[in-house]
Scaffold this motif. Structure first.
Motif, PDB file in Angstrom:
ATOM      1  N   LEU A 195      97.315  63.827  60.529  1.00  0.00           N
ATOM      2  CA  LEU A 195      97.741  64.183  61.884  1.00  0.00           C
ATOM      3  C   LEU A 195      99.166  63.711  62.199  1.00  0.00           C
ATOM      4  CD1 LEU A 195      94.445  63.359  63.841  1.00  0.00           C
ATOM      5  CD2 LEU A 195      95.309  65.623  63.178  1.00  0.00           C
ATOM      6  N   SER A 196      99.641  62.700  61.478  1.00  0.00           N
ATOM      7  CA  SER A 196     100.977  62.158  61.770  1.00  0.00           C
ATOM      8  C   SER A 196     102.105  62.990  61.164  1.00  0.00           C
ATOM      9  CB  SER A 196     101.073  60.717  61.268  1.00  0.00           C
ATOM     10  OG  SER A 196     100.879  60.658  59.864  1.00  0.00           O
ATOM     11  N   PHE A 197     101.759  63.914  60.279  1.00  0.00           N
ATOM     12  CA  PHE A 197     102.777  64.729  59.606  1.00  0.00           C
ATOM     13  C   PHE A 197     103.330  65.789  60.556  1.00  0.00           C
ATOM     14  CE2 PHE A 197     104.267  68.267  56.985  1.00  0.00           C
ATOM     15  CZ  PHE A 197     105.047  67.610  56.063  1.00  0.00           C
ATOM     16  N   GLU A 198     104.664  65.892  60.616  1.00  0.00           N
ATOM     17  CA  GLU A 198     105.319  66.892  61.449  1.00  0.00           C
ATOM     18  C   GLU A 198     106.084  67.864  60.559  1.00  0.00           C
ATOM     19  OE1 GLU A 198     107.699  65.231  64.533  1.00  0.00           O
ATOM     20  OE2 GLU A 198     106.122  63.851  65.220  1.00  0.00           O
ATOM     21  N   VAL A 199     105.657  69.106  60.573  1.00  0.00           N
ATOM     22  CA  VAL A 199     106.272  70.119  59.723  1.00  0.00           C
ATOM     23  C   VAL A 199     107.765  70.265  60.030  1.00  0.00           C
ATOM     24  CG1 VAL A 199     106.285  72.561  59.081  1.00  0.00           C
ATOM     25  CG2 VAL A 199     104.112  71.382  59.444  1.00  0.00           C
ATOM     26  N   LYS A 200     108.126  70.183  61.298  1.00  0.00           N
ATOM     27  CA  LYS A 200     109.534  70.355  61.687  1.00  0.00           C
ATOM     28  C   LYS A 200     110.422  69.277  61.071  1.00  0.00           C
ATOM     29  CE  LYS A 200     108.998  72.855  66.049  1.00  0.00           C
ATOM     30  NZ  LYS A 200     109.258  72.836  67.517  1.00  0.00           N
ATOM     31  N   ALA A 201     109.921  68.060  61.030  1.00  0.00           N
ATOM     32  CA  ALA A 201     110.698  66.961  60.447  1.00  0.00           C
ATOM     33  C   ALA A 201     110.909  67.186  58.957  1.00  0.00           C
ATOM     34  CB  ALA A 201     109.989  65.635  60.692  1.00  0.00           C
ATOM     35  N   PHE A 202     109.830  67.602  58.263  1.00  0.00           N
ATOM     36  CA  PHE A 202     109.944  67.903  56.835  1.00  0.00           C
ATOM     37  C   PHE A 202     110.888  69.074  56.602  1.00  0.00           C
ATOM     38  CE2 PHE A 202     108.590  70.605  53.305  1.00  0.00           C
ATOM     39  CZ  PHE A 202     108.723  69.724  52.241  1.00  0.00           C
ATOM     40  N   ASP A 203     110.722  70.132  57.380  1.00  0.00           N
ATOM     41  CA  ASP A 203     111.548  71.334  57.226  1.00  0.00           C
ATOM     42  C   ASP A 203     113.025  71.043  57.434  1.00  0.00           C
ATOM     43  OD1 ASP A 203     109.487  72.975  56.554  1.00  0.00           O
ATOM     44  OD2 ASP A 203     109.321  73.978  58.501  1.00  0.00           O
ATOM     45  N   GLN A 204     113.329  70.128  58.330  1.00  0.00           N
ATOM     46  CA  GLN A 204     114.731  69.789  58.595  1.00  0.00           C
ATOM     47  C   GLN A 204     115.418  69.298  57.326  1.00  0.00           C
ATOM     48  OE1 GLN A 204     115.303  66.868  61.669  1.00  0.00           O
ATOM     49  NE2 GLN A 204     117.525  66.862  61.449  1.00  0.00           N
ATOM     50  N   PHE A 205     114.709  68.467  56.579  1.00  0.00           N
ATOM     51  CA  PHE A 205     115.259  67.962  55.322  1.00  0.00           C
ATOM     52  C   PHE A 205     115.240  69.031  54.231  1.00  0.00           C
ATOM     53  CE2 PHE A 205     113.383  63.779  56.955  1.00  0.00           C
ATOM     54  CZ  PHE A 205     114.575  63.392  57.543  1.00  0.00           C
ATOM     55  N   ALA A 206     114.076  69.662  54.053  1.00  0.00           N
ATOM     56  CA  ALA A 206     113.894  70.603  52.949  1.00  0.00           C
ATOM     57  C   ALA A 206     114.803  71.822  53.081  1.00  0.00           C
ATOM     58  CB  ALA A 206     112.432  71.035  52.875  1.00  0.00           C
ATOM     59  N   GLU A 240     106.609  75.603  50.139  1.00  0.00           N
ATOM     60  CA  GLU A 240     105.371  76.385  50.194  1.00  0.00           C
ATOM     61  C   GLU A 240     104.145  75.494  50.062  1.00  0.00           C
ATOM     62  OE1 GLU A 240     103.120  79.966  47.712  1.00  0.00           O
ATOM     63  OE2 GLU A 240     105.283  79.649  47.460  1.00  0.00           O
ATOM     64  N   LYS A 241     104.218  74.530  49.125  1.00  0.00           N
ATOM     65  CA  LYS A 241     103.095  73.618  48.896  1.00  0.00           C
ATOM     66  C   LYS A 241     102.829  72.741  50.109  1.00  0.00           C
ATOM     67  CE  LYS A 241     101.846  69.584  46.130  1.00  0.00           C
ATOM     68  NZ  LYS A 241     102.288  68.635  45.075  1.00  0.00           N
ATOM     69  N   ILE A 242     103.875  72.130  50.654  1.00  0.00           N
ATOM     70  CA  ILE A 242     103.696  71.226  51.793  1.00  0.00           C
ATOM     71  C   ILE A 242     103.245  71.991  53.044  1.00  0.00           C
ATOM     72  CG2 ILE A 242     104.884  69.646  53.369  1.00  0.00           C
ATOM     73  CD1 ILE A 242     104.366  68.504  50.572  1.00  0.00           C
ATOM     74  N   THR A 243     103.790  73.189  53.242  1.00  0.00           N
ATOM     75  CA  THR A 243     103.401  74.007  54.388  1.00  0.00           C
ATOM     76  C   THR A 243     101.922  74.350  54.314  1.00  0.00           C
ATOM     77  OG1 THR A 243     105.624  74.951  54.536  1.00  0.00           O
ATOM     78  CG2 THR A 243     103.863  76.143  55.667  1.00  0.00           C
ATOM     79  N   ARG A 244     101.440  74.691  53.136  1.00  0.00           N
ATOM     80  CA  ARG A 244     100.035  75.049  52.944  1.00  0.00           C
ATOM     81  C   ARG A 244      99.131  73.844  53.210  1.00  0.00           C
ATOM     82  NH1 ARG A 244     100.576  77.036  48.317  1.00  0.00           N
ATOM     83  NH2 ARG A 244      99.849  75.289  47.041  1.00  0.00           N
ATOM     84  N   LEU A 245      99.543  72.670  52.734  1.00  0.00           N
ATOM     85  CA  LEU A 245      98.734  71.463  52.930  1.00  0.00           C
ATOM     86  C   LEU A 245      98.675  71.045  54.405  1.00  0.00           C
ATOM     87  CD1 LEU A 245      99.908  69.268  49.905  1.00  0.00           C
ATOM     88  CD2 LEU A 245      97.646  70.284  50.200  1.00  0.00           C
ATOM     89  N   SER A 246      99.740  71.328  55.138  1.00  0.00           N
ATOM     90  CA  SER A 246      99.812  70.845  56.523  1.00  0.00           C
ATOM     91  C   SER A 246      99.096  71.749  57.533  1.00  0.00           C
ATOM     92  CB  SER A 246     101.292  70.717  56.939  1.00  0.00           C
ATOM     93  OG  SER A 246     101.912  71.985  56.965  1.00  0.00           O
ATOM     94  N   ARG A 247      98.634  72.898  57.089  1.00  0.00           N
ATOM     95  CA  ARG A 247      97.964  73.815  58.021  1.00  0.00           C
ATOM     96  C   ARG A 247      96.596  73.298  58.441  1.00  0.00           C
ATOM     97  NH1 ARG A 247      99.676  79.077  54.521  1.00  0.00           N
ATOM     98  NH2 ARG A 247     101.752  79.344  55.413  1.00  0.00           N
TER      99      ARG A 247
END
Length: 247
Positions: A195-206, A240-247
């Motif tokens: 629940l603590s994972f934020e896709v936007k924060a990851f996407d900003q770096f990636a 793609e991998k991280i996005t799929r895991l975070s859904r």
């Protein structure tokens, strides 16, 4: 910044080989000319200390190249003064300050030798120190307050300052690699399935890494293009991998 159309180091190495070969076959002939041209090749290879040896020999002969050798010798001796100045190793902030002082010294020599070969060489050395500073901050980012932001700022300044450098594509890839590292560290610190994972924060770096790699991919005729293409594919796979895991 270092111009992209400078004479390659391989040509300078080949010049030294030919001069040495000529000297062996024609001992004692045109000694001052041979030694002067050896010095020229060595200084372009940034072996300033060895270049001064040959310039000094030519200057001591008092021949027609003597005055030119004396002038070049004086320039290289100022280079060696900057290069040989020790850097404080005890404190990272003092070390960075020492690097900044060297950059300022090279900048002074750039202005002093404007329009000459020594301007180009001083720019080479200034760029080398600028890159070393970013590398040092990156290696010590956990010891520095806002270390990651300092690294990002350092890369941004490096790329802006040396946009015309022959090394610019290497710098852009290195900048992308740091963003990729931040993306991987974020995914390791915050479980993508939690629940603590934020896709936007990851996407900003990636996506920042992806953008930088893509910038290099779009340029034809450079050796870094294939490397950047591989990094683009790897980053897309990670996203793609991280996005799929975070859904």
């Amino acid at each position: 910044a270092i111009p992209k159309d400078v004479t390659g180091v391989n040509i300078m190495k080949a010049t030294l080989v030919r001069l040495n070969d000529y000297e062996k076959k024609n001992g004692g002939k045109f000694t001052d000319i041979i030694q002067f041209n050896k010095a020229l090749a060595l200084e372009r290879l940034r072996d300033y200390e060895q270049a001064t040896v040959f310039y000094r020999r030519v200057a001591e002969t008092g021949g027609r190249l003597g005055s030119e050798a004396t002038k070049n010798l004086e320039a290289l001796e100022t280079f060696l003064t900057v290069l040989d100045k020790p850097l404080p190793a005890e404190d990272p902030f003092q070390y960075i300050k020492g690097l900044d002082e060297k950059v300022a010294a090279w900048n002074h020599l750039i202005q002093k030798h404007q329009g000459t070969t020594y301007e180009f060489l001083a720019r080479c050395e200034e760029e080398r120190i600028d890159r070393a500073k970013v590398a040092f901050v990156e290696a010590n980012r956990y010891r520095l307050k806002d270390g990651n932001q300092l690294v990002l700022l350092g890369y941004s300044q490096l790329i802006t300052k040396h946009r015309q450098s022959k090394n610019i594509h290497r710098f852009v890839i290195d900048f992308g690699d740091f963003y990729a590292l931040l993306a991987k560290e974020y995914a390791a610190q915050y479980d993508p399935e939690g629940l603590s994972f934020e896709v936007k924060a990851f996407d900003q770096f990636a996506k920042s890494a992806l953008k930088l790699y893509t910038e290099v991919v779009q340029i034809d005729g450079i050796v870094e293009k294939i490397e950047a293409q591989g990094k683009v594919e790897a980053m897309r796979g990670l996203i793609e991998k991280i996005t799929r895991l975070s859904r």
